[in-house]
Structures are given as C-alpha cells and as structure tokens.
Design a protein around this motif. Structure first.
Motif, PDB file in Angstrom:
ATOM      1  N   LEU A 146       3.832  59.392  26.590  1.00 33.06           N
ATOM      2  CA  LEU A 146       4.021  60.443  25.592  1.00 33.06           C
ATOM      3  C   LEU A 146       5.447  61.007  25.555  1.00 33.06           C
ATOM      4  O   LEU A 146       6.006  61.195  24.469  1.00 33.06           O
ATOM      5  CB  LEU A 146       3.018  61.585  25.806  1.00 33.06           C
ATOM      6  N   PRO A 147       6.059  61.320  26.700  1.00 32.85           N
ATOM      7  CA  PRO A 147       7.422  61.862  26.612  1.00 32.85           C
ATOM      8  C   PRO A 147       8.373  60.937  25.862  1.00 32.85           C
ATOM      9  O   PRO A 147       9.283  61.400  25.156  1.00 32.85           O
ATOM     10  CB  PRO A 147       7.838  62.008  28.083  1.00 32.85           C
ATOM     11  N   TYR A 148       8.158  59.631  25.979  1.00 30.26           N
ATOM     12  CA  TYR A 148       9.067  58.667  25.362  1.00 30.26           C
ATOM     13  C   TYR A 148       8.778  58.488  23.869  1.00 30.26           C
ATOM     14  O   TYR A 148       9.701  58.438  23.044  1.00 30.26           O
ATOM     15  CB  TYR A 148       8.969  57.329  26.093  1.00 30.26           C
ATOM     16  N   THR A 149       7.514  58.395  23.492  1.00 29.65           N
ATOM     17  CA  THR A 149       7.192  58.222  22.075  1.00 29.65           C
ATOM     18  C   THR A 149       7.461  59.508  21.287  1.00 29.65           C
ATOM     19  O   THR A 149       7.933  59.450  20.146  1.00 29.65           O
ATOM     20  CB  THR A 149       5.720  57.800  21.901  1.00 29.65           C
ATOM     21  N   LEU A 150       7.193  60.654  21.891  1.00 29.71           N
ATOM     22  CA  LEU A 150       7.501  61.912  21.210  1.00 29.71           C
ATOM     23  C   LEU A 150       9.017  62.116  21.095  1.00 29.71           C
ATOM     24  O   LEU A 150       9.515  62.592  20.074  1.00 29.71           O
ATOM     25  CB  LEU A 150       6.860  63.082  21.953  1.00 29.71           C
ATOM     26  N   VAL A 209       9.928  68.248  24.838  1.00 26.39           N
ATOM     27  CA  VAL A 209       9.644  66.916  25.373  1.00 26.39           C
ATOM     28  C   VAL A 209      10.395  66.692  26.691  1.00 26.39           C
ATOM     29  O   VAL A 209       9.867  66.045  27.617  1.00 26.39           O
ATOM     30  CB  VAL A 209      10.017  65.830  24.352  1.00 26.39           C
ATOM     31  N   TYR A 210      11.584  67.238  26.796  1.00 21.87           N
ATOM     32  CA  TYR A 210      12.329  67.113  28.055  1.00 21.87           C
ATOM     33  C   TYR A 210      11.541  67.705  29.216  1.00 21.87           C
ATOM     34  O   TYR A 210      11.472  67.100  30.300  1.00 21.87           O
ATOM     35  CB  TYR A 210      13.685  67.800  27.937  1.00 21.87           C
ATOM     36  N   PHE A 211      10.939  68.861  28.989  1.00 22.78           N
ATOM     37  CA  PHE A 211      10.176  69.493  30.065  1.00 22.78           C
ATOM     38  C   PHE A 211       8.853  68.769  30.323  1.00 22.78           C
ATOM     39  O   PHE A 211       8.352  68.762  31.439  1.00 22.78           O
ATOM     40  CB  PHE A 211       9.955  70.968  29.745  1.00 22.78           C
ATOM     41  N   VAL A 212       8.312  68.124  29.268  1.00 19.82           N
ATOM     42  CA  VAL A 212       7.146  67.264  29.479  1.00 19.82           C
ATOM     43  C   VAL A 212       7.540  66.110  30.398  1.00 19.82           C
ATOM     44  O   VAL A 212       6.826  65.757  31.341  1.00 19.82           O
ATOM     45  CB  VAL A 212       6.610  66.714  28.138  1.00 19.82           C
ATOM     46  N   TRP A 213       8.680  65.521  30.125  1.00 23.11           N
ATOM     47  CA  TRP A 213       9.180  64.401  30.949  1.00 23.11           C
ATOM     48  C   TRP A 213       9.414  64.854  32.382  1.00 23.11           C
ATOM     49  O   TRP A 213       9.067  64.135  33.337  1.00 23.11           O
ATOM     50  CB  TRP A 213      10.471  63.867  30.337  1.00 23.11           C
ATOM     51  N   ILE A 259       4.500  75.117  23.423  1.00 23.10           N
ATOM     52  CA  ILE A 259       4.969  75.821  22.223  1.00 23.10           C
ATOM     53  C   ILE A 259       6.158  75.088  21.618  1.00 23.10           C
ATOM     54  O   ILE A 259       6.230  74.869  20.397  1.00 23.10           O
ATOM     55  CB  ILE A 259       5.350  77.273  22.565  1.00 23.10           C
ATOM     56  N   ALA A 260       7.082  74.689  22.469  1.00 16.21           N
ATOM     57  CA  ALA A 260       8.278  73.993  21.969  1.00 16.21           C
ATOM     58  C   ALA A 260       7.924  72.617  21.407  1.00 16.21           C
ATOM     59  O   ALA A 260       8.355  72.251  20.298  1.00 16.21           O
ATOM     60  CB  ALA A 260       9.308  73.864  23.079  1.00 16.21           C
ATOM     61  N   THR A 261       7.147  71.842  22.166  1.00 14.71           N
ATOM     62  CA  THR A 261       6.840  70.473  21.751  1.00 14.71           C
ATOM     63  C   THR A 261       5.946  70.454  20.515  1.00 14.71           C
ATOM     64  O   THR A 261       6.275  69.835  19.496  1.00 14.71           O
ATOM     65  CB  THR A 261       6.149  69.707  22.894  1.00 14.71           C
ATOM     66  N   ALA A 262       4.800  71.131  20.615  1.00 20.30           N
ATOM     67  CA  ALA A 262       3.856  71.117  19.497  1.00 20.30           C
ATOM     68  C   ALA A 262       4.398  71.894  18.302  1.00 20.30           C
ATOM     69  O   ALA A 262       4.257  71.468  17.147  1.00 20.30           O
ATOM     70  CB  ALA A 262       2.515  71.705  19.944  1.00 20.30           C
TER      71      ALA A 262
END
Length: 626
Positions: A131-135, A109-113, A68-71
């Motif tokens: 993805l975490p880095y490019t996003l 993105v932080y939580f994706v990382w 939800i946060a990222t997208a």
C-alpha cells in the motif's frame, strides 16, 4: 492524445472498473439475510466517519494523523481530478489544488511507510505491505502531471506519470472487486451507512443480542449466507490493524481465537476461498492454509474450528477497539447458536449447566428456595403481590456461592443503614438465562426471560438493583426485546447515589493497602458504567491505582460468555494475566464489582492480591465509622 485527455480516459476507466467491482462484491453481500436499513444512513456517513470512527482511531494519535493526511489527501485529490479531468475542464487553478492534495497524501503515505518498516506484530503483512508504494505512486503521478507545465512535459515524464497513476488507480479501482486491501475504503463507508447497530451513532451503547425468531426456524448462523447482508458488508470493512487481536483475552492466553483472523476467515467464506492468503498471526495452535469456505457451506469446522468459536469470553474488547466498528461478538454468538440449537455441540461442562437450568431453573441444580439461605438472619423482606417496594434486589445465580454471599450480606447491611425500602424475590427468583444465551441456547434464554417477565409483572416495584453485571445486562438491555422494560441499577451506582444524597453515611475505609479497581466487562463495556464504582471508592477515601487497561478498555477476567464452562485450553489462564496487571501497579487489593470477576480472580494460583467487592469495602467503612 494529450496527457490531459489520457488522464480523463484513465479516470473514467477506473470509475467503470470500480463500479463493476462494487457490483460484484455487492452481489456477494446480498446473499446474506435481509436487514432493515435506513437509506438516510448514506447522508450520515460524513458525521459517522469524522466523529464516531475517528473517535476510536484517535486513541492512537500517530495513526489518526496519518490516516487524516493519507485518506483526506486522497479523497480531495480524487474529487478534484473528477471535476478537472473527469469533466474535461483542465483548469490550471484546479491543478494547483490537486498538487496540494497530492502533497498532503504523500506526507501521510510517508508515515504509513515508516510504520510498515518496523510494524507491530498485530498488523497484517502480505498485500497490505504494498500500500505505501501504490498510494505513493498515485500521489507522485498526480504531482508530476500538475507540477510540470504541459508544454514542457516530455514524453518520458508523461509516460512515467501515467504509469504511476495507473498503478495507484489499479489499487483503488480493483481493490473492491478483487478483494484487495483497498476494498475497505468503499466497504467501510457503506458499512458506516448501513451498520447492523445504527443506534451506536446516536450515542447509545448498543450491546444487546437480538432475539432469534425461533418459530421461523431461525437457529443462528450455520453458513456465511446466514449472516445479515449488512454483517457480510461489515466484514469487508476490516483493515486488519489487529487492534482486536491485541485486546483479545483469549488470544493473549494462547487459546485458539484471534478476532482479526476470524473476521478474515468469514471474508474468505464470503468469497468462496481459503485462508492461505491471510498474512497476519494465526489462531494459536492452528496453522494457516488448511481451511476453506463457501457461501452456502457450514462454517464450522471447514472454515473455522469449533474451539475458536467457544474460546470467546464475549467481553467485547475487540468491538471496543475496532476502528471500523465491526461487531465480532454478534458473529461469534450467531455461530454458537447454530452449533447449540441444531447440533447440540457445546463443550466442557456447559451441557450439564444447561440441563440443570432446564430442570431446576438454576445453573448448579440447586433448589430455588435455597437461593436466599444466606439472609435468614438479616430479616430481609420478600416481595409479594400487592406488597410494593421501592427497590427489588435480584441476587443472581451467584447467590448460591458462599464467597458471593459475603458481598450480598454487605449490600443488605448498607441498604438497611440507608433505610432503603427494598425486598428480594425469594423463591420466585430464577436464573435470567444470560449464560444460556451466551452459550447459544437461545430457546432456554427466551423461555426464562418470558417466565421472569411474567413474575415481574405480578409485582410492584420501581427499580431493580443487582450486584451481578450479567443480570443487570440481561434485565436492562435484553429483556426489552421480549416485552420486559425495567429500570435496573448496579449496586455500586446505587450506593454511590445514596452516599451522594447523604442517605448512606460512610466513614473512611479502614483498608490502608494499595488498591486497584477491576472493571467488569458487562458493567463497563456493555453498560458504560465506569465512574460510579470509582466515585464510591473516593467516598471511602481510597485512592485507586489504575491498571494500564481499565475503564472501557479494561482486561477481561475470563469469566464471561460461559468460558469457565466451555474451558477451552490455552497456554495460560486469563485471570492470571489480569492478576499480573494488578501486580504491575503494586496493588495489594483488587476491588471488584461482579461475582464472576471475584470467582475468577480469587481462583488464581499462588500468592496474589486480595479480592474484595466494593460493597464489602463500603460495609467495612460503615462499621468503622465512629
């Protein structure tokens, strides 16, 4: 050129790149067969995304909130950038809104990382790890441009910000055309709009296979271009999360099937590449990098091995868990149909079973008249034309099995105790064709279905009851497409109904041992019936110790899809895994509601919990009632 104008140029170049990539990918999707679609589905995407898709994603709160946060942050930022920079408004207030959206995105993105630092085995690596880095680059680039006032923005900061934006924009814009991870964002939204089973979004548990048009030489899926174009689109929506892999009973048993790898292989076939770029777990026992596909080339065995296709139990656990709502089982059965109908390639004892069906209309080669020998002393009425009955009992193929006959006898006793007006088909009953269909023999299935529909049309009854969820599914969900529409109820639902109405007086079960209930796939996932069996057990005063995987997420017993007949070897047997689940909750008894589940679980070697059908438990309480 000012930084703001540079962002405008970058935005429109990205849009153009995205459009070109989408057009390229769309040309590949459109090589598939024509599909009926409703363009109004595009308007339904927000509801399907925020409600239907997130209903599945929300099972994992960490990922749900992260997504939800990222997208959400990314989408909001893109819309605001389109308005403020795409249209050349350059309004400071919109910059602050962009900054807020970028901050939300960066939090996600932080939580994706964090997730990617120690990822579960089911997640694919490779390109997904960047993805975490490019996003983050995209979000940071936006933050820099909006946080630092333009009049104080140094050339170095401006170049850094634009470079970050370029990196992030490239991931988004090139993803669809180059087949990168972010292709799922566009393909996923289009997939929600043009889903092959749009009725899923109307609250319908859509699980029936579509009949082949055999007269039009439609013999299944031999090559990628034989899929519906909407199915090819759905494969590109895969996010390689591996939830299907984690739930697959065949993969757990070490058989050569991984639903995630299968979908990615089909993606490779769509784009005419090999599987060497795949960065997830392989099919057990089959190395990565040795398979290649083409749009118009045979899938099996160049792209996918036949053993992979035949390992599936058709339990739909993969479909139930997929956050992108992909239909893996439809794809597998489509390939089975081609192998069976065009090449006659079916492994194990399946050819013998299919031959028996064609010759005797039973799977075991039995005389049809012998199906109800178990009922000779029960005075069971046989339905006749002109002799109506409220309820038609269809026993199914398991009626030839002595173990299942105990369940049927218990059910008959219960129906008689409730004074239900019922009858059986007797010699008129033939196989429903369910197993033939799952094995890809669509011709035999349709032949049986049409003959059964003719038989039913000559009789007068209100409802059909059966103890076999596979029979239930065929008659309730798959016969309607061929003209046979009936009200079909499972025996546990009927008994629970009779008990609730007071027509069936049940005492407390004499069973005092710890008990768990195993949900049959074709009753739970296929037909959504998980409550009636439990309600009946509660009526008996039995407390169910739920296994970790239960209800719609229950683990398969290994008996569906013709799997016991194809018998693809693995490292262990699927029913052994399920029996271990029961052992983990300390169960001495497993209550079941399907003859195939009974056979598979009772076939577990060594000491194990006793397996009893719910009808047997109910009949025992009837006999124990004072």
């Amino acid at each position: 050129m000012s930084v703001a104008v540079a962002v405008t140029v970058l935005f429109w170049v990205s849009v153009a790149t995205l459009a070109i990539g989408l057009a390229r990918r769309a040309r590949l999707w459109r090589t598939g067969r024509e599909a009926d679609v409703e363009w109004a589905g595009l308007l339904a995407v927000p509801k399907r995304y925020f409600v239907d898709l997130h209903h599945v994603v929300a099972r994992d709160p960490y990922i749900a909130n992260t997504h939800i946060a990222t997208a959400g942050g990314a989408f909001a930022a893109l819309v605001l950038v389109a308005i403020n920079y795409g249209l050349g408004l350059y309004a400071p207030v919109l910059d602050w809104a962009i900054l807020l959206a970028a901050g939300v995105m960066l939090t996600g993105v932080y939580f994706v990382w964090m997730r990617r630092r120690h990822p579960p085995l089911r997640l694919s690596g490779g390109a997904w790890n960047r993805l975490p880095y490019t996003l983050a680059a995209f979000a940071l680039g936006l933050a820099l441009l909006t946080l630092v006032p333009s009049q104080t923005l140094s050339a170095g900061i401006a170049i850094a910000a634009l470079a970050l934006l370029l990196a992030g924009s490239a991931e988004l814009a090139l993803g669809i055309g180059a087949g990168g991870p972010m292709k799922h964002a566009v393909a996923g939204l289009l997939h929600l709009a043009f889903h092959p089973r749009p009725e899923r979004f109307a609250g319908v548990r859509s699980t029936a296979l579509s009949p082949l048009k055999l007269s039009n030489h439609d013999f299944g899926t031999r090559k990628p271009s034989d899929f519906l174009w909407t199915e090819l689109l759905s494969f590109d929506a895969c996010v390689e999360c591996g939830k299907c892999e984690q739930s697959c009973p065949a993969f757990a048993a070490g058989q050569p099937l991984n639903p995630k790898k299968l979908i990615q292989d089909l993606v490779a076939g769509l784009s005419g590449s090999n599987d060497s770029a795949y960065a997830g777990r392989p099919y057990p026992g089959i190395p990565i990098g040795s398979h290649h596909g083409e749009l118009s080339a045979a899938i099996v065995p160049k792209l996918i091995e036949a053993e992979t296709v035949w390992s599936c139990t058709t339990c739909r656990a993969c479909v139930e868990e997929c956050p992108m709502l992909i239909e893996h089982v439809d794809a597998i059965v489509g390939m089975r149909r081609s192998l069976n109908l065009t090449q006659g390639e079916v492994p194990g004892t399946a050819p013998e079973t299919l031959s028996n069906l064609r010759e005797t209309e039973t799977q075991g080669g039995h005389a049809r008249a012998a199906r109800y020998n178990w009922a000779v002393d029960l005075d069971v009425p046989i339905i006749e034309p002109g002799k109506p009955a409220d309820l038609l009992l269809v026993a199914g193929e398991g009626a030839f099995d002595m173990r299942y006959q105990r369940t049927l006898r218990a059910l008959v006793k219960l129906l008689k105790a409730a004074r239900v007006d019922f009858a059986v088909l007797g010699e008129r009953e033939r196989d429903t064709g369910d197993t033939a269909r799952r094995l890809g023999d669509e011709a035999t299935f349709q032949s049986f279905a049409k003959r059964n529909i003719e038989t039913f049309a000559s009789l007068d009854f209100k409802r059909i009851v059966t103890s076999d969820p596979h029979v239930l599914h065929s008659l309730r969900n798959e016969y309607p497409a061929l003209g046979g529409k009936y009200t079909v109820i499972h025996h546990t639902a009927l008994l629970a109904e009779l008990a609730e109405q007071g027509k069936l007086q049940l005492g407390k079960s004499p069973e005092a041992r710890a008990l768990t209930y195993h949900d049959p796939c074709y009753l739970g996932r296929y037909n959504g019936e998980t409550e009636a069996p439990r309600a009946l057990l509660r009526k008996l005063g039995i407390e169910v110790r739920e296994m970790q995987r239960s209800g719609l997420r229950g683990r398969c017993c290994g008996g569906g899809g013709g799997a016991p007949l194809t018998d693809i070897p693995g490292k262990q047997r699927i029913p052994d895994i399920r029996m271990a689940d029961a052992r983990d909750v300390g169960a001495d008894v497993i209550a079941v509601a399907c003859p195939q589940c009974t056979a598979m679980l009772e076939g577990v070697a060594g000491a194990h919990a006793e397996v009893l059908d719910i009808a047997e438990l109910a009949a025992a309480s009837l006999e124990a009632r004072p």
